[in-house]
Enzyme design. Structure first.
Site, PDB file in Angstrom:
ATOM      1  N   ASP A  84       0.827  -1.213   0.000  1.00 27.57           N
ATOM      2  CA  ASP A  84       0.000   0.000   0.000  1.00 27.57           C
ATOM      3  C   ASP A  84       0.863   1.265   0.000  1.00 27.57           C
ATOM      4  O   ASP A  84       1.868   1.341   0.720  1.00 27.57           O
ATOM      5  CB  ASP A  84      -0.862   0.049   1.258  1.00 27.57           C
ATOM      6  CG  ASP A  84      -1.844  -1.114   1.366  1.00 27.57           C
ATOM      7  OD1 ASP A  84      -1.488  -2.232   0.972  1.00 27.57           O
ATOM      8  OD2 ASP A  84      -2.949  -0.891   1.873  1.00 27.57           O
ATOM      9  N   HIS A  86      -1.046   4.640  -0.610  1.00 27.74           N
ATOM     10  CA  HIS A  86      -2.045   5.562  -0.065  1.00 27.74           C
ATOM     11  C   HIS A  86      -1.680   7.033  -0.211  1.00 27.74           C
ATOM     12  O   HIS A  86      -1.688   7.799   0.753  1.00 27.74           O
ATOM     13  CB  HIS A  86      -2.312   5.235   1.404  1.00 27.74           C
ATOM     14  CG  HIS A  86      -3.233   4.066   1.593  1.00 27.74           C
ATOM     15  ND1 HIS A  86      -4.519   4.038   1.105  1.00 27.74           N
ATOM     16  CD2 HIS A  86      -3.040   2.868   2.198  1.00 27.74           C
ATOM     17  CE1 HIS A  86      -5.081   2.875   1.404  1.00 27.74           C
ATOM     18  NE2 HIS A  86      -4.208   2.147   2.056  1.00 27.74           N
ATOM     19  N   ASP A 113      -3.827  -0.178  -3.692  1.00 31.43           N
ATOM     20  CA  ASP A 113      -4.038   0.929  -2.742  1.00 31.43           C
ATOM     21  C   ASP A 113      -3.052   2.071  -2.984  1.00 31.43           C
ATOM     22  O   ASP A 113      -2.216   2.409  -2.145  1.00 31.43           O
ATOM     23  CB  ASP A 113      -3.992   0.442  -1.286  1.00 31.43           C
ATOM     24  CG  ASP A 113      -5.330  -0.146  -0.843  1.00 31.43           C
ATOM     25  OD1 ASP A 113      -6.178  -0.413  -1.717  1.00 31.43           O
ATOM     26  OD2 ASP A 113      -5.526  -0.340   0.371  1.00 31.43           O
ATOM     27  N   ASN A 145      -8.289  -2.662  -2.775  1.00 30.76           N
ATOM     28  CA  ASN A 145      -9.694  -2.380  -2.454  1.00 30.76           C
ATOM     29  C   ASN A 145     -10.011  -0.887  -2.527  1.00 30.76           C
ATOM     30  O   ASN A 145     -11.167  -0.504  -2.739  1.00 30.76           O
ATOM     31  CB  ASN A 145     -10.067  -2.941  -1.075  1.00 30.76           C
ATOM     32  CG  ASN A 145      -9.320  -2.275   0.059  1.00 30.76           C
ATOM     33  OD1 ASN A 145      -8.088  -2.296   0.097  1.00 30.76           O
ATOM     34  ND2 ASN A 145     -10.042  -1.693   1.005  1.00 30.76           N
ATOM     35  N   HIS A 146      -8.998  -0.022  -2.405  1.00 32.31           N
ATOM     36  CA  HIS A 146      -9.252   1.417  -2.496  1.00 32.31           C
ATOM     37  C   HIS A 146      -9.382   1.909  -3.938  1.00 32.31           C
ATOM     38  O   HIS A 146      -9.801   3.053  -4.145  1.00 32.31           O
ATOM     39  CB  HIS A 146      -8.179   2.205  -1.748  1.00 32.31           C
ATOM     40  CG  HIS A 146      -8.453   2.278  -0.280  1.00 32.31           C
ATOM     41  ND1 HIS A 146      -9.070   3.347   0.322  1.00 32.31           N
ATOM     42  CD2 HIS A 146      -8.246   1.367   0.698  1.00 32.31           C
ATOM     43  CE1 HIS A 146      -9.210   3.104   1.614  1.00 32.31           C
ATOM     44  NE2 HIS A 146      -8.723   1.911   1.863  1.00 32.31           N
ATOM     45  N   HIS A 197      -3.712  -8.100  -3.516  1.00 33.07           N
ATOM     46  CA  HIS A 197      -3.828  -7.090  -2.468  1.00 33.07           C
ATOM     47  C   HIS A 197      -4.337  -7.667  -1.146  1.00 33.07           C
ATOM     48  O   HIS A 197      -3.725  -7.482  -0.093  1.00 33.07           O
ATOM     49  CB  HIS A 197      -4.740  -5.952  -2.923  1.00 33.07           C
ATOM     50  CG  HIS A 197      -4.868  -4.873  -1.901  1.00 33.07           C
ATOM     51  ND1 HIS A 197      -3.835  -4.005  -1.617  1.00 33.07           N
ATOM     52  CD2 HIS A 197      -5.876  -4.537  -1.060  1.00 33.07           C
ATOM     53  CE1 HIS A 197      -4.217  -3.186  -0.654  1.00 33.07           C
ATOM     54  NE2 HIS A 197      -5.449  -3.480  -0.302  1.00 33.07           N
ATOM     55  N   HIS A 302      -2.709  -4.702   2.239  1.00 32.47           N
ATOM     56  CA  HIS A 302      -4.071  -4.483   2.732  1.00 32.47           C
ATOM     57  C   HIS A 302      -4.183  -4.134   4.216  1.00 32.47           C
ATOM     58  O   HIS A 302      -5.204  -3.618   4.635  1.00 32.47           O
ATOM     59  CB  HIS A 302      -4.902  -5.737   2.411  1.00 32.47           C
ATOM     60  CG  HIS A 302      -6.384  -5.606   2.591  1.00 32.47           C
ATOM     61  ND1 HIS A 302      -7.091  -4.462   2.269  1.00 32.47           N
ATOM     62  CD2 HIS A 302      -7.305  -6.491   3.049  1.00 32.47           C
ATOM     63  CE1 HIS A 302      -8.379  -4.671   2.510  1.00 32.47           C
ATOM     64  NE2 HIS A 302      -8.541  -5.879   2.989  1.00 32.47           N
TER      65      HIS A 302
END
Length: 413
Positions: A84, A86, A113, A145-146, A197, A302
């Site tokens: 990730d 972000h 992500d 998932n984002h 992920h 994740h």
């Protein structure tokens, strides 16, 4: 002396990107993060250049299979696996410089992500897309998932894009969502390492038709938890990934499982009640999956430090990685590449976690080398694009009422 602003980015004639162009994009975004308000980003990255980049990248991504196989490896090659990010642009730029930029012998697998929570999700995603266009068979971008309408409307990316692109913001956001739909779900590296992920997934329940010639309809039988069984790589390949929000019910559950599931120390497969979507799987499932498909490693992401502190039996994310299951056939690893996460935090006490990435090398590419790193400091000052003090914490729970309310929500079956 005032810093000299870079020139607006121009899409090359013919669309052929170069190393120089991609590095120029990275340095321009780094400069703008320090020197421009968010609403001035179009002066550096005009909408027409954005359109050209995302269209070119989307065409490449949509042609890739659900699970990409990375086999063009030789004794000089290595593969960098990244978790990730972000929207933490500066940490991504550090990571790529630290590990070495993509090249003939250096592959990258980014494990999803890219956006939300951090203040530079759009720039982060565009940097990665530019690398994908430049080196499509050396850089692989998997979905997290984002990368969905639901998460980006909750955790900041939608508002970030609307803030940065103003009256063109809805257009830019819609193009990003379309690109997210094309991101592959998983990869297999050198036939030995599975990356995704969230992780593992169930075998889908096939529709069962009721009898009768008239009004024939499909009835979907929801499995009892005890009847859940691991899916196969063939079933993964056949799943329909082009959904803005992977469903938590119906027949197309594999995308949601791959993006949202978590490991557990409890044996077996069970619904992931905490998240409201996906699965929990135990060490026995890790062993079964590795053995059945002759794999040595599962690498997933994740879970950041905020998620891990609530998970009994699993290690924290202070080093940026954990080894969650060690079984006879191999290991399950979680990798998280956003240090000092999240960027915006309601409590004064921060996790101060390191980020990490993995290097896989010849001969078999299944002996992971971990590289932990600290957050780049200082970060430019930035305002959050979501209500971080009140929003649902750490993806723990999917707010299905909010998901149902999204105007572009996909049908669940």
């Amino acid at each position: 002396m005032e810093p000299v602003p870079p020139s607006p980015i121009i899409w090359p004639n013919g669309g052929g990107l170069t190393n120089e162009w991609v590095h120029g994009l990275m340095s321009s975004f780094e400069w703008s993060s320090w020197n421009l308000p968010p609403s001035q980003l179009p002066s550096l990255m005009p909408v027409n250049v954005f359109d050209s980049l995302i269209l070119t990248a989307s065409k490449i991504l949509h042609k890739e299979r659900n699970c990409v196989h990375i086999d063009d490896l030789d004794p000089e090659s290595n593969v960098v696996v990244v978790g990730d990010i972000h929207g933490q642009l500066h940490d991504l730029l550090f990571l790529m410089k630290d590990a070495g930029f993509p090249c003939k012998n250096r592959f990258y697998v980014f494990n999803g992500d890219y956006v939300d929570r951090g203040a530079w999700g759009l720039e982060t995603f565009l940097v990665l897309l530019s690398w994908k266009v430049l080196m499509p068979d050396r850089v692989y971008l998997l979905r997290g998932n984002h990368e969905s309408k639901y998460c980006t409307s909750m955790y900041g990316f939608e508002k970030e894009v609307l803030t940065k692109y103003g009256d063109k913001g809805k257009h830019v956001y819609r193009k990003c969502l379309g690109c997210f739909e094309g991101l592959p779900l998983a990869s297999i590296i050198s036939g030995r390492v599975y990356t995704a992920h969230g992780g593992l997934f169930r075998s889908p329940v096939l529709p069962k038709r009721t009898r009768g010639k008239k009004n024939r309809r499909v009835v979907l039988l929801e499995p009892e938890p005890s009847s859940l069984k691991l899916g196969t790589l063939k079933e993964l390949m056949q799943a329909r990934r082009s959904v803005l929000d992977p469903p938590w019910e119906g027949s197309n559950l594999i995308p949601g499982d791959v993006l949202w599931s978590d490991p557990s120390m409890t044996p077996g497969l069970s619904p992931n009640e905490q998240r409201g979507i996906g699965l929990l799987w135990g060490p026995d499932c890790t062993e079964d999956f590795l053995k059945k498909f002759e794999l040595k490693l599962i690498i997933r992401s994740h879970e950041g430090p905020d998620a891990r502190e609530k998970r009994a039996g699993l290690a924290g994310m202070d080093k940026g990685y954990t080894i969650d299951h060690e079984v006879e056939s191999g290991k399950l690893i979680t990798i998280f590449s956003a240090p000092d996460y999240p960027q915006f935090q309601a409590t004064e006490e921060r996790y101060k976690n390191k980020g990490a990435y993995i290097i896989l090398q010849a001969p078999d590419f299944c002996d992971p080398q971990f590289r932990s790193f600290d957050a780049v400091t200082p970060r430019p000052k930035a305002n959050p694009f979501y209500d971080f003090e009140n929003v649902i914490d750490s993806d723990d729970e999917m707010d299905k009422s909010a998901l149902d309310a999204t105007d572009e929500h996909q049908p669940t079956h």
